[in-house]
Scaffold this motif. Sequence first.
Motif, short mmCIF file in Angstrom:
data_model
loop_
_atom_site.label_atom_id
_atom_site.label_comp_id
_atom_site.label_asym_id
_atom_site.label_seq_id
_atom_site.Cartn_x
_atom_site.Cartn_y
_atom_site.Cartn_z
N ASN A 1 0.82 -1.26 0.00
CA ASN A 1 -0.06 0.17 0.04
C ASN A 1 0.71 1.34 -0.08
O ASN A 1 1.73 1.49 0.86
CB ASN A 1 -1.05 -0.06 1.17
CG ASN A 1 -1.25 0.65 1.97
OD1 ASN A 1 -0.93 2.14 1.97
ND2 ASN A 1 -2.00 0.38 3.17
N THR A 2 0.66 2.15 -1.00
CA THR A 2 1.24 3.15 -1.12
C THR A 2 1.51 4.28 -0.12
O THR A 2 2.61 4.72 0.31
CB THR A 2 0.58 4.37 -2.39
OG1 THR A 2 0.31 3.38 -3.44
CG2 THR A 2 1.77 5.24 -2.95
N HIS B 1 2.78 -1.55 -8.79
CA HIS B 1 1.28 -1.67 -8.42
C HIS B 1 0.95 -2.62 -8.00
O HIS B 1 1.58 -3.77 -7.98
CB HIS B 1 0.86 -1.54 -10.02
CG HIS B 1 -0.55 -0.96 -10.04
ND1 HIS B 1 -1.75 -1.69 -9.61
CD2 HIS B 1 -1.08 0.29 -10.73
CE1 HIS B 1 -2.73 -1.05 -9.90
NE2 HIS B 1 -2.36 0.01 -10.41
N LEU C 1 9.59 6.59 -5.33
CA LEU C 1 9.35 7.36 -3.97
C LEU C 1 10.61 8.19 -3.72
O LEU C 1 11.56 7.87 -3.38
CB LEU C 1 9.08 6.50 -2.88
CG LEU C 1 7.61 6.18 -2.75
CD1 LEU C 1 6.84 5.60 -3.72
CD2 LEU C 1 7.40 5.17 -1.46
N ILE D 1 6.17 11.18 -5.59
CA ILE D 1 6.20 9.91 -6.23
C ILE D 1 6.18 10.54 -7.98
O ILE D 1 5.67 11.18 -8.48
CB ILE D 1 4.52 9.36 -6.33
CG1 ILE D 1 4.66 9.07 -4.62
CG2 ILE D 1 4.44 8.15 -7.14
CD1 ILE D 1 3.16 8.30 -4.22
N LYS E 1 7.66 1.49 -5.72
CA LYS E 1 6.71 1.12 -5.37
C LYS E 1 6.11 0.36 -6.62
O LYS E 1 5.89 1.01 -7.83
CB LYS E 1 5.54 2.11 -5.17
CG LYS E 1 3.88 1.82 -5.28
CD LYS E 1 3.58 1.17 -4.04
CE LYS E 1 2.02 1.16 -4.21
NZ LYS E 1 1.64 -0.17 -5.03
N MET F 1 5.05 4.95 1.82
CA MET F 1 5.56 6.39 1.79
C MET F 1 5.82 6.95 3.29
O MET F 1 6.94 7.37 3.62
CB MET F 1 4.53 7.36 1.14
CG MET F 1 4.85 8.65 1.16
SD MET F 1 6.48 9.11 0.27
CE MET F 1 5.57 9.25 -1.49
#
Lengths: 348, 348
Positions: free
Chosen positions: B106-107, B299, B288, B129, B297, B111
């Motif tokens: 999960n982004t 998908h 990132l 990003i 990251k 982060m």
Amino acid sequence: MKITIAVDAMGGDHGCRVTVPAVLAFLEQHPSIHIILVGQPEAIAQTLGNSARKYGDRLAILSATEVVGMDESPQSALKNKKQSSMRIAINQVKDGAAQACVSAGNTGALMATGRFVLKMLPGIERPAIAKVMPNIIGHSVVLDLGANIDSEASHLLQFAVMGSMLASALLHKDNPTVGLLNVGTEDIKGTPVIKEASELLKASGLNYFGYVEGNDIYKGTTDVVVCDGFTGNVALKTSEGLASMVNTFLRGAFTKNLFTKMIAVLAYPVLSDFKKSVDHRRYNGASLLGLRGTVVKSHGSADEIAFGFALQQALLEVENRVIPKTAEKMSEFQQKQESASDSVQEAI
Amino acid sequence: MKITIAVDAMGGDHGCRVTVPAVLAFLEQHPSIHIILVGQPEAIAQTLGNSARKYGDRLAILSATEVVGMDESPQSALKNKKQSSMRIAINQVKDGAAQACVSAGNTGALMATGRFVLKMLPGIERPAIAKVMPNIIGHSVVLDLGANIDSEASHLLQFAVMGSMLASALLHKDNPTVGLLNVGTEDIKGTPVIKEASELLKASGLNYFGYVEGNDIYKGTTDVVVCDGFTGNVALKTSEGLASMVNTFLRGAFTKNLFTKMIAVLAYPVLSDFKKSVDHRRYNGASLLGLRGTVVKSHGSADEIAFGFALQQALLEVENRVIPKTAEKMSEFQQKQESASDSVQEAI
């Protein structure tokens, strides 16, 4: 009801060469519609030839000596081009001689002139540019596409009202769903302005769906997608760029060599069927909403077919009473707010 | 230089089923690279089978008992998942055991954890990003795609520095051109923040091109496109939505009836050539940027091939020293500003 559309014959990259044939085709398709062609009579006469007679009083020509340049600033157009085809076409709407104006001229000048001549609807603080866009299951109305570069929450609410009325008219939806464009669908996502607008929309009585994301525009998640003009303009132009790239790559693949060219000939009916589904000419026509009159902007580079779709859009807006309906909805809002403020005063 | 990449084996919609085979293929393609697979040893062993032995000390497995959920909040991941595969993979970069971390998790959590564990580079106030996107003539780097929802002019400048360094590394451009995303290219266009950022960029020593519009992303007008995270996120997701719609319409046209299906068989090599040019798997991998360590990251829904491209991107960033180069450029900026402020003080 007699409906007359005032057409800025000189606007756009091609002027009369596109606007006049498009108008003639439109008069042919819509036997009860009247058109006023506004522009330089010689230029109009040249492309019109003898066709005018056929339509009798359904086609009038109104002389305008000036033309607004495609790169001219809105300020200059307002101040120095009072005899322009654009200005005189808009004047027709103000004077009641026409119910709508269509122009392929410069967007900034059209917006500024429309606002100056026609004035804003009561309760609407900012005009918005709206377009019908295709999606996987149908169509939706997206706004604002660039009339404003920043928007407060109350402006986004007003865009939602205007967009809903336009979606009712153009998409034949009784109670169109409204999505607010955001970077995620969870409640915590978004700027303070977006969050405030979402609260206003929840209380608005509109058919508010909630937050939507960029991909929802083409998924058809909602009938209306509301955003500020900066974001909307970037989304629209990014889409245009991507569509153009895909088109180039597709053409490239089919023209690579003799073999692929033969395939292209065979696949022609399939490819044209596909192209028709994403043909940007069918989506020509951006509505300038929030004014006390119907104004539709055609793309500057529109051809005859595309300009015809802009005329069609203006007609649908008038027939479906987009402006009176928007005014009614805004007046409901104001009455609600006033009665709410009355109750507060009584309580004090 | 020995390069080790720490891979969050559990992240993404498919976890080990995608990450482990992708890692094995990557080890095969890059005979000098080391990988640390971080996750639940049983889950990893199940997909790994006997392949691990083949790579000797080039493939290590590091146990992590927890997994960050795809919908888990960044706060919860930071606080409650200190033994997660994501956190331990990032720790490897901090401790110097790895030079980069790749996760399909999960982004928001990635982060937040990246920022907490690795800290920001000096002079960079906000992470961003960034992605490589295809255009009609090649590729460009676009950022920010959603790490921030609002940005000041100085942040946009910092994004431009980071984007330039990434474009140098991934697109092999010595002095990449930088465009600032706006709603028009004239000087008068844009918000106050955009106008201020443009002035900062003019004075930055970067190869600043000026304003670009949404369609310029796919025209390839500049090597780097800088925007705030809200706009960038909408542009990216709108593109994904449009690409998906075009794909559906194209498939629809070729599967309409028996005749079109026959054409599809004949056109198959042409269509796959076209699809390859826009295959989103080749553009998997969002960097990132702004952290003191390389984090890429993938998908969440990436398949094995797509995840391989994310690994490739991490490797290129390390090999091309994106982070040290960004730090150097930022330090140059700060020295300039200090000497400018010294001259002002001397003048007083």
